[in-house]
Design an enzyme around this catalytic site. Structure first.
Site, short mmCIF file in Angstrom:
data_model
loop_
_atom_site.label_atom_id
_atom_site.label_comp_id
_atom_site.label_asym_id
_atom_site.label_seq_id
_atom_site.Cartn_x
_atom_site.Cartn_y
_atom_site.Cartn_z
N GLU A 43 0.85 -1.19 0.00
CA GLU A 43 0.00 0.00 0.00
C GLU A 43 0.89 1.25 0.00
O GLU A 43 1.96 1.26 0.60
CB GLU A 43 -0.88 -0.01 1.25
CG GLU A 43 -1.87 1.14 1.34
CD GLU A 43 -2.65 1.13 2.65
OE1 GLU A 43 -3.77 1.65 2.66
OE2 GLU A 43 -2.13 0.59 3.66
N LYS A 114 -10.19 0.61 -1.80
CA LYS A 114 -10.23 0.24 -0.37
C LYS A 114 -11.56 0.66 0.27
O LYS A 114 -11.97 1.82 0.19
CB LYS A 114 -9.06 0.91 0.36
CG LYS A 114 -8.90 0.51 1.81
CD LYS A 114 -7.67 1.21 2.39
CE LYS A 114 -7.44 0.87 3.85
NZ LYS A 114 -6.25 1.59 4.38
N CYS A 157 -4.75 -3.55 3.42
CA CYS A 157 -4.37 -3.17 4.78
C CYS A 157 -5.47 -3.36 5.83
O CYS A 157 -5.71 -4.48 6.28
CB CYS A 157 -3.85 -1.73 4.78
SG CYS A 157 -2.87 -1.32 6.25
#
Length: 274
Positions: A43, A114, A157
């Protein structure tokens, strides 16, 4: 192909975009020379810096990052994941955090914005408010059937704390879960490996987790320990805390055999939870 080599790269990205991309290419080249077919970048691989600078540079960062992924995939003949980079949002004030998987020919295989945003006050004094400058994605990630390799599910993440996302991916055929991250040093020491192993074990799937490591700016520090974990939860490779890579084989037949030995996915009582 029943098995192939995967690489989870580890970087210490800063606000210097050109230096970041140069460091990323260095690690990509090393992984490719070692025979990796699937390579993942963490990321924020192209930029970690002030939110104001990221927002101002968003259009440039999006263009450079996307072009970089295509160029690297073609140059080194690999399937390449860009684990997250900023893309201008429609409101013109924030960005999306986008992951893209690119094939050897430079064609886009899949992308994911995300969903889960990190809005947390940590005991070490660091505060994170991703939602102030990032727009949450509104689509669940799809599973990507990568020719010659396997079926890949994308995430980014903080998603790792939400197991329902990975159930969605496995329900749609994922055999390998990619979890690129810039995990904080404070939470990473206690939770990173445990969460990755949990996602691997409960879904009987490989986990490939590229990572950021070290100090980026001010008090921002990442945990490191990019990892590759097999469907039994065994850590096959751990990059430690230095820039580099975790590299390990992925054996699709092992996914099948473990799912036969431990058929927990088949034993789910979904009707009771609907």
């Amino acid at each position: 192909m029943t098995d192939f080599l995967s690489a989870a790269l580890q970087l210490t990205s800063t606000s210097n975009v050109e230096a970041n991309l140069s460091a990323a290419e260095e690690q990509i080249e090393i992984a490719a020379r070692r025979g990796a077919d699937l390579v993942g970048l963490p990321e924020n691989f192209a930029f970690i810096g002030n939110d104001e600078d990221r927002l101002e540079m968003a259009s440039e960062l999006a263009e450079k990052s996307s072009r970089f992924l295509v160029t690297m995939a073609r140059r080194y003949q690999i399937v390449l994941l860009g684990g997250g980079y900023p893309v201008p949002a429609e409101d013109g004030k924030r960005t999306l955090n986008r992951s893209e998987l690119v094939g050897r020919d430079g064609q886009l295989l899949g992308r994911y914005d995300k969903i889960h945003l990190f809005d947390v006050d940590l005991p070490d004094g660091n505060k994170y408010r991703e939602s102030e400058t990032i727009v949450s994605g509104n689509l669940l990630p799809s599973v990507i059937d990568v020719p010659g390799l396997c079926r890949v599910g994308l995430s980014i993440c903080y998603d790792v704390r939400f197991p329902e996302l990975y159930r969605h991916l496995v329900d749609n055929g994922a055999e390998l879960l990619m979890i690129p991250a810039a995990f904080t040093a404070f939470t990473g020491k206690d939770h990173w490996q445990v969460l990755l192993q949990a996602r691997a074990i409960e879904n009987t799937a490989y986990v490939v987790a590229p990572a950021q490591t070290g100090e980026h700016y001010r008090r921002r520090q990442s945990h490191g320990h990019a990892m590759i974990i097999d469907p039994w939860g065994t850590v096959l490779a751990d990059a430690g805390v230095q820039e580099g890579a975790a590299i390990a084989p992925v054996d699709n037949s092992r996914v099948k055999s473990i799912r036969e030995q431990m058929p927990s996915i088949k034993h789910r009582k979904q009707e009771l939870f609907s």
